[in-house]
Design a protein around this motif. Structure first.
Motif, PDB file in Angstrom:
ATOM      1  N   MET A  67       0.637  -1.044  -0.054  1.00  0.00           N
ATOM      2  CA  MET A  67      -0.314  -0.057  -0.192  1.00  0.00           C
ATOM      3  C   MET A  67       0.769   0.971   0.120  1.00  0.00           C
ATOM      4  N   MET A  68       0.818   2.481  -0.881  1.00  0.00           N
ATOM      5  CA  MET A  68       1.343   4.006  -0.861  1.00  0.00           C
ATOM      6  C   MET A  68       1.305   4.339   0.215  1.00  0.00           C
ATOM      7  N   ARG A  69       1.824   5.068   0.804  1.00  0.00           N
ATOM      8  CA  ARG A  69       1.615   6.051   1.141  1.00  0.00           C
ATOM      9  C   ARG A  69       1.613   7.595   1.100  1.00  0.00           C
ATOM     10  N   TYR A  70       0.676   8.255   0.986  1.00  0.00           N
ATOM     11  CA  TYR A  70       0.966   9.069  -0.519  1.00  0.00           C
ATOM     12  C   TYR A  70       1.911  10.427   0.680  1.00  0.00           C
ATOM     13  N   LEU A  71       2.775  10.553   0.211  1.00  0.00           N
ATOM     14  CA  LEU A  71       3.479  12.481   1.797  1.00  0.00           C
ATOM     15  C   LEU A  71       3.767  12.994   0.493  1.00  0.00           C
ATOM     16  N   ASP A  72       3.351  13.804  -0.385  1.00  0.00           N
ATOM     17  CA  ASP A  72       4.089  14.145  -1.648  1.00  0.00           C
ATOM     18  C   ASP A  72       3.221  15.200  -2.017  1.00  0.00           C
ATOM     19  N   ALA A  73       2.122  16.113  -1.095  1.00  0.00           N
ATOM     20  CA  ALA A  73       1.130  16.883  -1.708  1.00  0.00           C
ATOM     21  C   ALA A  73       1.608  18.090  -2.496  1.00  0.00           C
ATOM     22  N   ASN A  74       2.657  18.633  -1.997  1.00  0.00           N
ATOM     23  CA  ASN A  74       3.446  19.603  -2.510  1.00  0.00           C
ATOM     24  C   ASN A  74       3.387  19.528  -3.876  1.00  0.00           C
ATOM     25  N   ALA A  75       3.654  18.323  -4.359  1.00  0.00           N
ATOM     26  CA  ALA A  75       3.758  17.494  -6.128  1.00  0.00           C
ATOM     27  C   ALA A  75       2.393  17.855  -7.134  1.00  0.00           C
ATOM     28  N   THR A  76       1.692  16.819  -5.643  1.00  0.00           N
ATOM     29  CA  THR A  76       0.312  17.753  -6.535  1.00  0.00           C
ATOM     30  C   THR A  76      -0.840  16.374  -5.339  1.00  0.00           C
ATOM     31  N   GLU A  77      -2.066  17.276  -5.180  1.00  0.00           N
ATOM     32  CA  GLU A  77      -2.729  16.644  -3.646  1.00  0.00           C
ATOM     33  C   GLU A  77      -3.918  15.632  -4.402  1.00  0.00           C
ATOM     34  N   PRO A  78      -4.177  14.651  -4.225  1.00  0.00           N
ATOM     35  CA  PRO A  78      -5.236  13.648  -4.126  1.00  0.00           C
ATOM     36  C   PRO A  78      -6.570  14.555  -4.378  1.00  0.00           C
ATOM     37  N   LEU A  79      -6.740  14.379  -5.567  1.00  0.00           N
ATOM     38  CA  LEU A  79      -8.602  15.037  -6.018  1.00  0.00           C
ATOM     39  C   LEU A  79      -9.041  14.936  -5.155  1.00  0.00           C
ATOM     40  N   ARG A  80      -9.968  15.424  -4.389  1.00  0.00           N
ATOM     41  CA  ARG A  80     -11.224  15.587  -4.242  1.00  0.00           C
ATOM     42  C   ARG A  80     -12.140  15.245  -3.916  1.00  0.00           C
ATOM     43  N   PRO A  81     -12.947  15.010  -2.895  1.00  0.00           N
ATOM     44  CA  PRO A  81     -14.308  13.803  -4.183  1.00  0.00           C
ATOM     45  C   PRO A  81     -15.494  14.694  -4.374  1.00  0.00           C
ATOM     46  N   GLU A  82     -15.248  16.127  -3.591  1.00  0.00           N
ATOM     47  CA  GLU A  82     -16.021  17.085  -4.028  1.00  0.00           C
ATOM     48  C   GLU A  82     -15.890  17.746  -5.664  1.00  0.00           C
ATOM     49  N   ALA A  83     -14.588  17.406  -5.929  1.00  0.00           N
ATOM     50  CA  ALA A  83     -13.968  18.185  -7.193  1.00  0.00           C
ATOM     51  C   ALA A  83     -14.752  17.515  -7.822  1.00  0.00           C
ATOM     52  N   ARG A  84     -14.730  15.740  -8.094  1.00  0.00           N
ATOM     53  CA  ARG A  84     -14.954  14.375  -8.832  1.00  0.00           C
ATOM     54  C   ARG A  84     -16.271  14.611  -9.077  1.00  0.00           C
ATOM     55  N   ASP A  85     -16.850  15.288  -8.043  1.00  0.00           N
ATOM     56  CA  ASP A  85     -18.416  15.181  -8.188  1.00  0.00           C
ATOM     57  C   ASP A  85     -18.673  17.046  -9.301  1.00  0.00           C
ATOM     58  N   ALA A  86     -18.150  17.856  -9.495  1.00  0.00           N
ATOM     59  CA  ALA A  86     -18.496  18.957  -9.694  1.00  0.00           C
ATOM     60  C   ALA A  86     -17.930  18.440 -11.107  1.00  0.00           C
ATOM     61  N   MET A  87     -17.376  17.999 -11.389  1.00  0.00           N
ATOM     62  CA  MET A  87     -16.434  17.366 -13.491  1.00  0.00           C
ATOM     63  C   MET A  87     -17.461  16.726 -13.470  1.00  0.00           C
ATOM     64  N   PHE A  88     -17.437  15.289 -13.436  1.00  0.00           N
ATOM     65  CA  PHE A  88     -18.800  14.343 -13.799  1.00  0.00           C
ATOM     66  C   PHE A  88     -19.555  15.834 -13.319  1.00  0.00           C
ATOM     67  N   ALA A  89     -20.464  16.251 -13.276  1.00  0.00           N
ATOM     68  CA  ALA A  89     -21.873  16.952 -13.333  1.00  0.00           C
ATOM     69  C   ALA A  89     -21.172  17.295 -14.273  1.00  0.00           C
ATOM     70  N   ALA A  90     -20.598  18.398 -14.418  1.00  0.00           N
ATOM     71  CA  ALA A  90     -20.302  19.448 -15.855  1.00  0.00           C
ATOM     72  C   ALA A  90     -20.086  18.661 -17.022  1.00  0.00           C
TER      73      ALA A  90
END
Ligand code: PLP
Length: 366
Positions: A1-24
Motif C-alpha cells: 500500500m502506498m502512503r502518499y506524502l507528496d502533496a506539494n507535487a500534487t494533491e489527491p483529487l477531492r471527491p467534491e471536485a470529482r463530483d463537480a467535474m462529472f456533473a459539468a
C-alpha cells in the motif's frame, strides 16, 4: 500500500471536485456559444469564477483562467513586467525563474525568508520594478512577508506578483488583503484536477496583453476554449474547508520521528505551511532517501527540485545557505487526506532508513 506524502507535487483529487467535474462533463456546449447550450456551460464556468474570486479576494472579472500555475506566473510576468525591471525572490519556483530570466535576485535568510530591507534598497535604485515573491515555498513551506513587501512596492511605484500556488488551500489567501498587483493559483495543488489555474488581478491591472491571444476568450486575456469541467472541479476543491489543525499535528509527529533519528528540519524556525516539512539527514543523499522510502511504500520527494524526474541541486536550499545538507534533504508534504497510520508508517520506515544510511560513527578511542 502506498502512503502518499507528496502533496506539494500534487494533491489527491477531492471527491467534491470529482463530483463537480462529472456533473459539468455531462453538459454539452462551448461557453463562447450564444445558444442555450453554450449559456448553460457558461453559467457553470461563471459560477466557478465567482466562487474562486470570493475565496481568493478579487472581483470575478479580474480572475483569468489559465492552464495552471506555470502559465499564470508567465502571464503575470509577460503582462505586468513590460518596461519594468524584474526582481525575483531567491527561492521562487522555476515557473517564475524561467519566465523572468535575467532578473535581479532578492536574497533570503537561513529560514528562507526574503529580506525586506534588501528589497527596499533594491527598489530605491533603478527603474520601476515588477517584484515576484511567492507566498509559500514548495520545498520548505516557508511563508514570505508578502503583505509587507506589497506595501514597500506601492511606496516605490513597483508592482508585486505573488505566486500563491502552494499557499492556496493551505492558509488564508486573499489578493486584496495582501495588497498585491496579481496572484497565481493552481487547481491541482488544492485537490482539484490538473490542467487549470488562474491569474487574479488587482482592478487597475484588469486589462492586460495576453500571452496566448486566440479567440478573445477570458475578455481577451487568454485565448482558447476553457476546460469547463476542470474549472468546476477547481472551484469545488477550493470551497472545501481546510483542516489545518489536524494536519499540523500529523506533520509535527512526522517531524519528531525524524528528529529522533538525527534529522535537521530545514527552515524550521521560520513561518511555515502546516502540511510541509523539509528534513535533512546528515550524511545520507536525498535521492537515496527518496528511493529507500519509496521501496518502503512511502511517497516523498527530494528537497531538490525534480520537476522533470531529474534530481538537480536545489536553488532553494542553496539560497538558504545549507551547504552539503542541501543534497541531503527530503520534502514531506501531507495531503488533505493524510492519516495517523500514514505517519506511523513514515516514522517506522524513516527509522529503518536512517539506521542503514547514517554514516558509521568513527571511534576516536586509542
Ligand atoms: N509555483 C509553485 C510555487 C509551485 O510549487 C508550482 C508547482 O509545483 C508551480 C508554480 C507550477 O504550477 P503548475 O503545476 O500548476 O503549473
Amino acid at each position: 500500500m502506498m502512503r502518499y506524502l507528496d502533496a506539494n507535487a500534487t494533491e489527491p483529487l477531492r471527491p467534491e471536485a470529482r463530483d463537480a467535474m462529472f456533473a459539468a462533463m455531462s453538459v454539452t456546449g462551448n461557453p463562447s456559444s450564444v445558444h442555450a447550450a453554450g449559456r448553460a456551460v457558461r453559467r457553470i464556468m461563471e459560477d466557478a469564477r465567482e466562487s474562486l474570486a470570493a475565496r481568493f479576494g478579487c472581483q470575478p472579472a479580474d480572475l483569468v483562467f489559465t492552464s495552471g500555475g506555470t502559465e499564470a506566473d508567465a502571464l503575470a510576468i509577460h503582462a505586468l513586467g513590460q518596461g519594468r525591471r524584474l526582481i525575483v525572490g531567491a527561492t521562487e519556483h522555476d515557473a517564475i525563474r524561467a519566465a523572468a530570466a535575467g532578473a535581479d535576485v532578492l536574497p533570503v535568510d537561513g529560514n528562507g525568508v526574503a529580506g525586506l530591507e534588501a528589497l527596499a534598497a533594491m527598489l530605491v535604485s533603478g527603474p520601476p520594478a515588477l517584484v515576484c515573491l511567492m507566498l509559500a515555498n514548495n520545498e520548505t513551506g516557508t511563508i514570505q512577508p508578502v503583505a509587507e513587501a506589497a506595501a514597500l512596492c506601492r511606496t516605490h511605484g513597483a508592482l508585486l506578483h505573488v505566486d500563491a500556488v502552494q499557499a492556496a488551500g493551505r492558509m488564508d489567501v486573499s489578493l486584496t488583503a495582501l495588497g498585491a498587483s496579481s496572484m497565481a493559483i493552481s487547481s491541482h495543488k488544492i485537490g482539484g484536477p490538473t490542467g487549470v489555474g488562474a491569474l487574479l488581478l488587482a482592478p487597475e491591472h484588469r486589462t492586460l496583453s495576453p500571452l496566448i491571444p486566440g479567440g478573445g476568450q477570458e475578455r481577451g486575456r487568454r485565448g482558447g476554449t476553457p476546460p469547463v469541467a476542470a474549472i468546476a472541479g477547481f472551484a469545488a476543491a477550493a470551497s472545501v474547508p481546510r483542516d489545518a489543525t489536524r494536519l499540523v499535528g500529523l506533520r509535527d509527529r512526522a517531524e519528531q520521528a525524524a528528529l529522533a533519528q538525527g534529522a535537521v528540519v530545514v527552515g524550521g524556525h521560520g513561518p511555515r505551511l502546516t502540511n510541509t516539512t523539509c528534513l535533512a539527514l546528515p550524511g545520507a543523499r536525498a535521492d537515496t532517501q527518496v528511493i529507500a522510502l519509496d521501496l518502503a511504500g512511502i511517497a516523498v520527494s527530494a528537497g531538490s527540485a525534480c520537476s522533470s524526474g531529474k534530481v538537480a541541486a536545489s536553488h532553494v536550499l542553496a539560497a538558504m545557505g545549507l551547504g552539503t545538507l542541501a543534497g541531503q534533504a527530503i520534502r514531506v508534504s501531507l495531503p488533505w487526506n493524510a492519516t495517523e497510520a500514514d505517519i506511523d508508517a513514515f516514522a517506522a520506515a524513516y527509522a529503518r532508513m536512517a539506521d542503514r544510511l547514517r554514516p558509521p560513527l568513527v571511534s576516536h578511542a586509542a
